[in-house]
Scaffold this motif. Structure first.
Motif, PDB file in Angstrom:
ATOM      1  N   LEU A  21      -3.264  -9.861   6.090  1.00  0.00           N
ATOM      2  CA  LEU A  21      -2.539  -8.592   6.175  1.00  0.00           C
ATOM      3  C   LEU A  21      -1.034  -8.825   6.039  1.00  0.00           C
ATOM      4  CD1 LEU A  21      -2.407  -5.568   6.631  1.00  0.00           C
ATOM      5  CD2 LEU A  21      -2.546  -5.986   9.099  1.00  0.00           C
ATOM      6  N   ALA A  22      -0.523  -9.885   6.659  1.00  0.00           N
ATOM      7  CA  ALA A  22       0.906 -10.179   6.545  1.00  0.00           C
ATOM      8  C   ALA A  22       1.287 -10.443   5.091  1.00  0.00           C
ATOM      9  CB  ALA A  22       1.272 -11.374   7.420  1.00  0.00           C
ATOM     10  N   ALA A  23       0.438 -11.178   4.372  1.00  0.00           N
ATOM     11  CA  ALA A  23       0.705 -11.446   2.956  1.00  0.00           C
ATOM     12  C   ALA A  23       0.645 -10.169   2.140  1.00  0.00           C
ATOM     13  CB  ALA A  23      -0.279 -12.476   2.428  1.00  0.00           C
ATOM     14  N   ALA A  24      -0.373  -9.336   2.403  1.00  0.00           N
ATOM     15  CA  ALA A  24      -0.514  -8.079   1.678  1.00  0.00           C
ATOM     16  C   ALA A  24       0.708  -7.195   1.880  1.00  0.00           C
ATOM     17  CB  ALA A  24      -1.780  -7.362   2.127  1.00  0.00           C
ATOM     18  N   ARG A  25       1.194  -7.136   3.117  1.00  0.00           N
ATOM     19  CA  ARG A  25       2.359  -6.302   3.410  1.00  0.00           C
ATOM     20  C   ARG A  25       3.596  -6.824   2.698  1.00  0.00           C
ATOM     21  NH1 ARG A  25       4.351  -4.511   9.514  1.00  0.00           N
ATOM     22  NH2 ARG A  25       5.862  -2.943   8.829  1.00  0.00           N
ATOM     23  N   MET A  26       3.789  -8.142   2.709  1.00  0.00           N
ATOM     24  CA  MET A  26       4.959  -8.725   2.054  1.00  0.00           C
ATOM     25  C   MET A  26       4.920  -8.480   0.547  1.00  0.00           C
ATOM     26  SD  MET A  26       6.434 -12.526   2.973  1.00  0.00           S
ATOM     27  CE  MET A  26       6.422 -12.102   4.724  1.00  0.00           C
ATOM     28  N   LEU A  27       3.742  -8.598  -0.031  1.00  0.00           N
ATOM     29  CA  LEU A  27       3.594  -8.362  -1.469  1.00  0.00           C
ATOM     30  C   LEU A  27       3.838  -6.891  -1.809  1.00  0.00           C
ATOM     31  CD1 LEU A  27       0.478 -10.609  -1.921  1.00  0.00           C
ATOM     32  CD2 LEU A  27       2.630 -10.911  -3.170  1.00  0.00           C
ATOM     33  N   ALA A  28       3.310  -5.999  -0.988  1.00  0.00           N
ATOM     34  CA  ALA A  28       3.515  -4.568  -1.226  1.00  0.00           C
ATOM     35  C   ALA A  28       4.993  -4.210  -1.142  1.00  0.00           C
ATOM     36  CB  ALA A  28       2.710  -3.751  -0.213  1.00  0.00           C
ATOM     37  N   GLU A  29       5.699  -4.804  -0.183  1.00  0.00           N
ATOM     38  CA  GLU A  29       7.132  -4.558  -0.039  1.00  0.00           C
ATOM     39  C   GLU A  29       7.923  -5.132  -1.201  1.00  0.00           C
ATOM     40  OE1 GLU A  29       7.909  -6.263   3.762  1.00  0.00           O
ATOM     41  OE2 GLU A  29       7.243  -4.483   4.877  1.00  0.00           O
ATOM     42  N   SER A  30       7.305  -6.079  -1.934  1.00  0.00           N
ATOM     43  CA  SER A  30       7.949  -6.685  -3.102  1.00  0.00           C
ATOM     44  C   SER A  30       7.516  -6.017  -4.398  1.00  0.00           C
ATOM     45  CB  SER A  30       7.650  -8.181  -3.157  1.00  0.00           C
ATOM     46  OG  SER A  30       8.165  -8.831  -2.021  1.00  0.00           O
ATOM     47  N   GLY A  31       6.849  -4.883  -4.290  1.00  0.00           N
ATOM     48  CA  GLY A  31       6.545  -4.084  -5.463  1.00  0.00           C
ATOM     49  C   GLY A  31       5.144  -4.172  -6.009  1.00  0.00           C
ATOM     50  N   ALA A  32       4.282  -5.014  -5.415  1.00  0.00           N
ATOM     51  CA  ALA A  32       2.924  -5.174  -5.942  1.00  0.00           C
ATOM     52  C   ALA A  32       2.032  -4.000  -5.564  1.00  0.00           C
ATOM     53  CB  ALA A  32       2.312  -6.468  -5.421  1.00  0.00           C
ATOM     54  N   GLN A  49      -3.168   2.194   6.085  1.00  0.00           N
ATOM     55  CA  GLN A  49      -2.109   3.057   6.606  1.00  0.00           C
ATOM     56  C   GLN A  49      -0.791   2.288   6.690  1.00  0.00           C
ATOM     57  OE1 GLN A  49      -3.034   4.857  10.371  1.00  0.00           O
ATOM     58  NE2 GLN A  49      -1.349   6.309  10.253  1.00  0.00           N
ATOM     59  N   LEU A  50      -0.873   1.031   7.098  1.00  0.00           N
ATOM     60  CA  LEU A  50       0.315   0.190   7.208  1.00  0.00           C
ATOM     61  C   LEU A  50       0.888  -0.149   5.840  1.00  0.00           C
ATOM     62  CD1 LEU A  50       2.157  -1.611   9.063  1.00  0.00           C
ATOM     63  CD2 LEU A  50       0.499  -3.450   8.654  1.00  0.00           C
ATOM     64  N   LEU A  51       0.024  -0.403   4.877  1.00  0.00           N
ATOM     65  CA  LEU A  51       0.474  -0.879   3.571  1.00  0.00           C
ATOM     66  C   LEU A  51       1.045   0.227   2.695  1.00  0.00           C
ATOM     67  CD1 LEU A  51      -2.447  -3.363   2.832  1.00  0.00           C
ATOM     68  CD2 LEU A  51      -0.084  -3.943   3.399  1.00  0.00           C
ATOM     69  N   GLY A  52       0.660   1.468   2.937  1.00  0.00           N
ATOM     70  CA  GLY A  52       1.266   2.571   2.214  1.00  0.00           C
ATOM     71  C   GLY A  52       0.509   3.015   0.977  1.00  0.00           C
ATOM     72  N   PRO A  53       1.086   3.968   0.254  1.00  0.00           N
ATOM     73  CA  PRO A  53       0.357   4.663  -0.820  1.00  0.00           C
ATOM     74  C   PRO A  53       0.014   3.817  -2.034  1.00  0.00           C
ATOM     75  CG  PRO A  53       2.663   5.349  -0.774  1.00  0.00           C
ATOM     76  CD  PRO A  53       2.438   4.517   0.448  1.00  0.00           C
ATOM     77  N   ARG A  54       0.722   2.710  -2.242  1.00  0.00           N
ATOM     78  CA  ARG A  54       0.431   1.878  -3.412  1.00  0.00           C
ATOM     79  C   ARG A  54      -0.679   0.870  -3.143  1.00  0.00           C
ATOM     80  NH1 ARG A  54       3.099   1.506  -7.742  1.00  0.00           N
ATOM     81  NH2 ARG A  54       2.788  -0.756  -7.913  1.00  0.00           N
ATOM     82  N   SER A  55      -1.285   0.961  -1.985  1.00  0.00           N
ATOM     83  CA  SER A  55      -2.350   0.014  -1.639  1.00  0.00           C
ATOM     84  C   SER A  55      -3.719   0.672  -1.775  1.00  0.00           C
ATOM     85  CB  SER A  55      -2.175  -0.478  -0.205  1.00  0.00           C
ATOM     86  OG  SER A  55      -2.329   0.596   0.709  1.00  0.00           O
ATOM     87  N   GLY A  56      -4.730  -0.172  -1.839  1.00  0.00           N
ATOM     88  CA  GLY A  56      -6.117   0.287  -1.844  1.00  0.00           C
ATOM     89  C   GLY A  56      -6.956  -0.759  -1.144  1.00  0.00           C
ATOM     90  N   GLY A  57      -8.212  -0.456  -0.957  1.00  0.00           N
ATOM     91  CA  GLY A  57      -9.064  -1.437  -0.298  1.00  0.00           C
ATOM     92  C   GLY A  57     -10.496  -1.002  -0.214  1.00  0.00           C
ATOM     93  N   GLU A  58     -11.343  -1.957   0.111  1.00  0.00           N
ATOM     94  CA  GLU A  58     -12.771  -1.695   0.268  1.00  0.00           C
ATOM     95  C   GLU A  58     -13.317  -2.519   1.421  1.00  0.00           C
ATOM     96  OE1 GLU A  58     -15.435  -1.846  -3.005  1.00  0.00           O
ATOM     97  OE2 GLU A  58     -13.912  -1.250  -4.483  1.00  0.00           O
ATOM     98  N   ARG A  59     -14.269  -1.922   2.138  1.00  0.00           N
ATOM     99  CA  ARG A  59     -15.025  -2.704   3.116  1.00  0.00           C
ATOM    100  C   ARG A  59     -15.984  -3.578   2.337  1.00  0.00           C
ATOM    101  NH1 ARG A  59     -19.607  -3.115   5.716  1.00  0.00           N
ATOM    102  NH2 ARG A  59     -20.583  -1.405   4.560  1.00  0.00           N
ATOM    103  N   LEU A  60     -15.981  -4.860   2.633  1.00  0.00           N
ATOM    104  CA  LEU A  60     -16.714  -5.820   1.811  1.00  0.00           C
ATOM    105  C   LEU A  60     -17.120  -7.018   2.640  1.00  0.00           C
ATOM    106  CD1 LEU A  60     -17.517  -6.890  -1.086  1.00  0.00           C
ATOM    107  CD2 LEU A  60     -15.210  -7.861  -1.186  1.00  0.00           C
ATOM    108  N   ASP A  61     -18.352  -7.459   2.470  1.00  0.00           N
ATOM    109  CA  ASP A  61     -18.813  -8.704   3.074  1.00  0.00           C
ATOM    110  C   ASP A  61     -18.659  -9.808   2.033  1.00  0.00           C
ATOM    111  OD1 ASP A  61     -20.017 -10.819   4.311  1.00  0.00           O
ATOM    112  OD2 ASP A  61     -21.979  -9.881   4.548  1.00  0.00           O
ATOM    113  N   ALA A  62     -17.627 -10.644   2.197  1.00  0.00           N
ATOM    114  CA  ALA A  62     -17.343 -11.685   1.212  1.00  0.00           C
ATOM    115  C   ALA A  62     -18.402 -12.775   1.184  1.00  0.00           C
ATOM    116  CB  ALA A  62     -15.972 -12.300   1.486  1.00  0.00           C
TER     117      ALA A  62
END
Length: 241
Positions: A21-32, A49-62
């Motif tokens: 999550l920390a990496a995702a947030r840093m990347l989103a703040e850098s424009g990704a 909710q934390l990552l904002g409107p440019r983010s997406g996601g799925e519940r997934l069992d890796a």
């Protein structure tokens, strides 16, 4: 690194808590544009909710190859894959270590990370990257971590070979030390606090890591197009003790 990821799509497996999550947030703040996955729907909702409107996601069992295959097919083309999938089993004195626990540790971390990497290749950009998140136990020498060492060393051993085989896709790993995340929640609170304090006293930097420390290392190897086949240690010098 400000806005250096603008226009790029990044998938963070295990991106709903801790290091991911920390990496995702840093990347989103850098424009990704960031897509995160996780097994817990509540954590996924909080992360989005934390990552904002440019983010997406799925519940997934890796751990499910079928779910992973369908996920990557739905996502289509993307630029970078960060695999922060893990488990909490495999540690303990070798004499008493249940080999079923060690096997479960491989099933929770090694196989999901390798499967994610392999199934991503059909849609990952040929100028993109794969970043595994391992652990410094792969190269630390300490009683009670032989199982964790095996899991993480297995991943790290593949990195330089994959970097050659999959080029020009870049393949790296970030190897964290002891980090203050929910990974330690399997311990009772008093024991958890004592363990983190012990590792802080052992680390040359005088503290354990925070998720943001590791996120900076992840963003570095993703962003730097001249880095491949590398395992970047971010452990506060703990391996030196």
């Amino acid at each position: 690194m400000e806005k250096s990821f603008k226009g790029q799509r990044v998938i963070v497996m295990g991106g709903t808590s801790g290091i991911g999550l920390a990496a995702a947030r840093m990347l989103a703040e850098s424009g990704a544009e960031v897509i995160v996955t996780g097994r817990d729907q509540a954590k996924l909702d909080e992360a989005l909710q934390l990552l904002g409107p440019r983010s997406g996601g799925e519940r997934l069992d890796a751990a499910s190859p079928e779910e992973l295959k369908a996920f990557f097919e739905r996502q289509g083309r993307f630029d970078h894959l960060i695999i922060s999938v893990s488990g909490a089993k495999g540690a303990g004195s070798f004499r008493e270590l249940a080999l079923s626990d060690l096997r479960a540790g491989f099933e929770a971390k090694f196989w999901p990370q390798i499967t994610s990497a392999q199934l991503s290749l059909e849609t990952l950009s040929p100028t993109g990257s794969i970043t595994f998140i391992t652990a410094i136990s792969a190269r630390s020498i300490s009683p009670g971590i032989s199982g964790l060492a095996a899991i993480n060393a297995a991943l790290e051993a593949m990195v330089p070979n994959l970097a050659l085989e999959l080029a020009p896709i870049r393949v790296n790993a970030v190897s964290p030390g002891v980090v203050n995340t929910s990974w330690w929640n399997w311990m009772p609170e008093e024991q958890r606090s004592a363990a983190l304090n012990h590792y802080a006293s052992q680390a040359p930097v005088g503290r354990v890591g925070e998720p943001e420390d590791i996120a900076k290392a992840i963003c570095y190897v993703v962003d730097n197009t001249f880095v491949t086949g590398t395992v970047l240690e971010a452990d506060g010098g703990l391996r030196l003790k």
